[in-house]
Motif scaffolding. Structure first.
Motif, PDB file in Angstrom:
ATOM      1  N   MET A  52       0.847  -1.195   0.000  1.00 56.81           N
ATOM      2  CA  MET A  52       0.000   0.000   0.000  1.00 56.81           C
ATOM      3  C   MET A  52       0.886   1.250   0.000  1.00 56.81           C
ATOM      4  N   THR A  53       0.534   2.180  -0.814  1.00 56.54           N
ATOM      5  CA  THR A  53       1.245   3.459  -0.841  1.00 56.54           C
ATOM      6  C   THR A  53       0.246   4.570  -0.574  1.00 56.54           C
ATOM      7  N   ARG A  54       0.605   5.490   0.319  1.00 59.61           N
ATOM      8  CA  ARG A  54      -0.265   6.636   0.599  1.00 59.61           C
ATOM      9  C   ARG A  54       0.269   7.846  -0.168  1.00 59.61           C
ATOM     10  N   ILE A  55      -0.604   8.410  -0.993  1.00 60.71           N
ATOM     11  CA  ILE A  55      -0.197   9.508  -1.876  1.00 60.71           C
ATOM     12  C   ILE A  55      -0.939  10.777  -1.464  1.00 60.71           C
ATOM     13  N   LEU A  56      -0.191  11.870  -1.387  1.00 58.96           N
ATOM     14  CA  LEU A  56      -0.816  13.180  -1.171  1.00 58.96           C
ATOM     15  C   LEU A  56      -0.892  13.896  -2.508  1.00 58.96           C
ATOM     16  N   VAL A  57      -2.110  14.227  -2.920  1.00 58.11           N
ATOM     17  CA  VAL A  57      -2.322  14.987  -4.152  1.00 58.11           C
ATOM     18  C   VAL A  57      -2.710  16.402  -3.759  1.00 58.11           C
ATOM     19  N   THR A  58      -2.013  17.387  -4.300  1.00 55.65           N
ATOM     20  CA  THR A  58      -2.413  18.782  -4.067  1.00 55.65           C
ATOM     21  C   THR A  58      -2.795  19.395  -5.409  1.00 55.65           C
ATOM     22  N   ILE A  59      -3.907  20.122  -5.399  1.00 52.15           N
ATOM     23  CA  ILE A  59      -4.439  20.719  -6.622  1.00 52.15           C
ATOM     24  C   ILE A  59      -4.645  22.205  -6.366  1.00 52.15           C
ATOM     25  N   ASN A  60      -4.015  23.018  -7.181  1.00 53.16           N
ATOM     26  CA  ASN A  60      -4.124  24.475  -7.039  1.00 53.16           C
ATOM     27  C   ASN A  60      -4.430  25.098  -8.385  1.00 53.16           C
ATOM     28  N   LEU A  61      -4.993  26.282  -8.351  1.00 55.07           N
ATOM     29  CA  LEU A  61      -5.203  27.016  -9.592  1.00 55.07           C
ATOM     30  C   LEU A  61      -3.854  27.357 -10.216  1.00 55.07           C
ATOM     31  N   LYS A  62      -3.797  27.320 -11.559  1.00 55.01           N
ATOM     32  CA  LYS A  62      -2.575  27.745 -12.236  1.00 55.01           C
ATOM     33  C   LYS A  62      -2.334  29.228 -11.977  1.00 55.01           C
ATOM     34  N   ASN A  63      -1.069  29.623 -12.063  1.00 54.31           N
ATOM     35  CA  ASN A  63      -0.740  31.038 -11.892  1.00 54.31           C
ATOM     36  C   ASN A  63      -1.504  31.879 -12.901  1.00 54.31           C
ATOM     37  N   GLY A  64      -2.048  32.980 -12.430  1.00 51.73           N
ATOM     38  CA  GLY A  64      -2.748  33.887 -13.333  1.00 51.73           C
ATOM     39  C   GLY A  64      -4.231  33.640 -13.420  1.00 51.73           C
ATOM     40  N   VAL A  65      -4.699  32.505 -12.897  1.00 51.26           N
ATOM     41  CA  VAL A  65      -6.134  32.249 -12.904  1.00 51.26           C
ATOM     42  C   VAL A  65      -6.760  32.978 -11.716  1.00 51.26           C
ATOM     43  N   HIS A  66      -7.761  33.766 -12.001  1.00 52.79           N
ATOM     44  CA  HIS A  66      -8.429  34.581 -10.986  1.00 52.79           C
ATOM     45  C   HIS A  66      -9.138  33.686  -9.967  1.00 52.79           C
ATOM     46  N   ASP A  67      -8.971  33.969  -8.664  1.00 53.89           N
ATOM     47  CA  ASP A  67      -9.579  33.140  -7.623  1.00 53.89           C
ATOM     48  C   ASP A  67     -10.472  34.007  -6.719  1.00 53.89           C
ATOM     49  N   PRO A  68     -11.731  34.181  -7.091  1.00 49.16           N
ATOM     50  CA  PRO A  68     -12.620  35.055  -6.308  1.00 49.16           C
ATOM     51  C   PRO A  68     -12.843  34.558  -4.885  1.00 49.16           C
ATOM     52  N   GLN A  69     -12.790  33.231  -4.671  1.00 49.35           N
ATOM     53  CA  GLN A  69     -12.990  32.699  -3.321  1.00 49.35           C
ATOM     54  C   GLN A  69     -11.850  33.147  -2.402  1.00 49.35           C
ATOM     55  N   ALA A  70     -10.612  33.008  -2.882  1.00 46.27           N
ATOM     56  CA  ALA A  70      -9.462  33.432  -2.071  1.00 46.27           C
ATOM     57  C   ALA A  70      -9.512  34.935  -1.834  1.00 46.27           C
ATOM     58  N   GLU A  71      -9.948  35.687  -2.849  1.00 50.09           N
ATOM     59  CA  GLU A  71     -10.047  37.136  -2.716  1.00 50.09           C
ATOM     60  C   GLU A  71     -11.067  37.508  -1.633  1.00 50.09           C
ATOM     61  N   ALA A  72     -12.201  36.820  -1.635  1.00 47.03           N
ATOM     62  CA  ALA A  72     -13.240  37.109  -0.642  1.00 47.03           C
ATOM     63  C   ALA A  72     -12.743  36.793   0.766  1.00 47.03           C
ATOM     64  N   VAL A  73     -12.055  35.662   0.908  1.00 41.22           N
ATOM     65  CA  VAL A  73     -11.539  35.298   2.230  1.00 41.22           C
ATOM     66  C   VAL A  73     -10.478  36.294   2.679  1.00 41.22           C
ATOM     67  N   HIS A  74      -9.627  36.705   1.738  1.00 42.75           N
ATOM     68  CA  HIS A  74      -8.584  37.681   2.047  1.00 42.75           C
ATOM     69  C   HIS A  74      -9.200  38.980   2.559  1.00 42.75           C
ATOM     70  N   HIS A  75     -10.245  39.456   1.849  1.00 44.43           N
ATOM     71  CA  HIS A  75     -10.934  40.671   2.288  1.00 44.43           C
ATOM     72  C   HIS A  75     -11.546  40.483   3.675  1.00 44.43           C
ATOM     73  N   ALA A  76     -12.156  39.330   3.898  1.00 43.97           N
ATOM     74  CA  ALA A  76     -12.769  39.080   5.202  1.00 43.97           C
ATOM     75  C   ALA A  76     -11.719  39.115   6.307  1.00 43.97           C
ATOM     76  N   LEU A  77     -10.549  38.529   6.038  1.00 40.56           N
ATOM     77  CA  LEU A  77      -9.481  38.550   7.042  1.00 40.56           C
ATOM     78  C   LEU A  77      -9.067  39.993   7.349  1.00 40.56           C
ATOM     79  N   GLN A  78      -8.933  40.806   6.310  1.00 45.07           N
ATOM     80  CA  GLN A  78      -8.579  42.220   6.519  1.00 45.07           C
ATOM     81  C   GLN A  78      -9.625  42.886   7.411  1.00 45.07           C
TER      82      GLN A  78
END
Lengths: 81, 81
Positions: A1-27
């Motif tokens: 058995m092998t345990r694999i960690l997969v991480t998935i992120n938006l490519k650079n330059g792709v707009h991320d409104p969810q992260a933007e909203a959270v960032h604003h909320a933190l501010q």
């Protein structure tokens, strides 16, 4: 058995409104020293395969076929144990 | 500046229908050797704070106040750079 960690992120330059909203909320909540943030997904897969290289290749194939949207997202698979 | 990686996962024992659905889809697509999978979120925060311990503490406070649902989720903050 092998345990694999997969991480998935938006490519650079792709707009991320969810992260933007959270960032604003933190501010607004007083965490003004957060200068940038990105959000992504992670998955831990237990694969019934003892060869780590084969397990990584299988996980990458799962990303291409189902787990990631390869138009917008980049993925990375690494062995956890 | 300190870069913090925050990972947020469901607590053990909390039912995850999304991970279950993806697991079933993988089985149906021929990846029958995936024996289990879990899904979680990750965030990368750039914090304008050079003291790593303070940055970690701030990120943990953000998790408690906004980023995580501490009833269902556990979080972990670690320094990336």
């Amino acid at each position: 058995m092998t345990r694999i960690l997969v991480t998935i992120n938006l490519k650079n330059g792709v707009h991320d409104p969810q992260a933007e909203a959270v960032h604003h909320a933190l501010q607004d909540m007083g965490f003004g020293n957060v200068t940038s943030m990105t959000m992504g997904k992670q998955m831990v897969l237990d694969i019934n395969e003892d060869d780590h290289d084969k397990a990584i290749k299988q996980a990458e194939e799962m990303c291409r076929q189902l787990l990631a949207n390869t138009v917008l997202e980049r993925f990375e698979a690494q062995v956890l144990l």
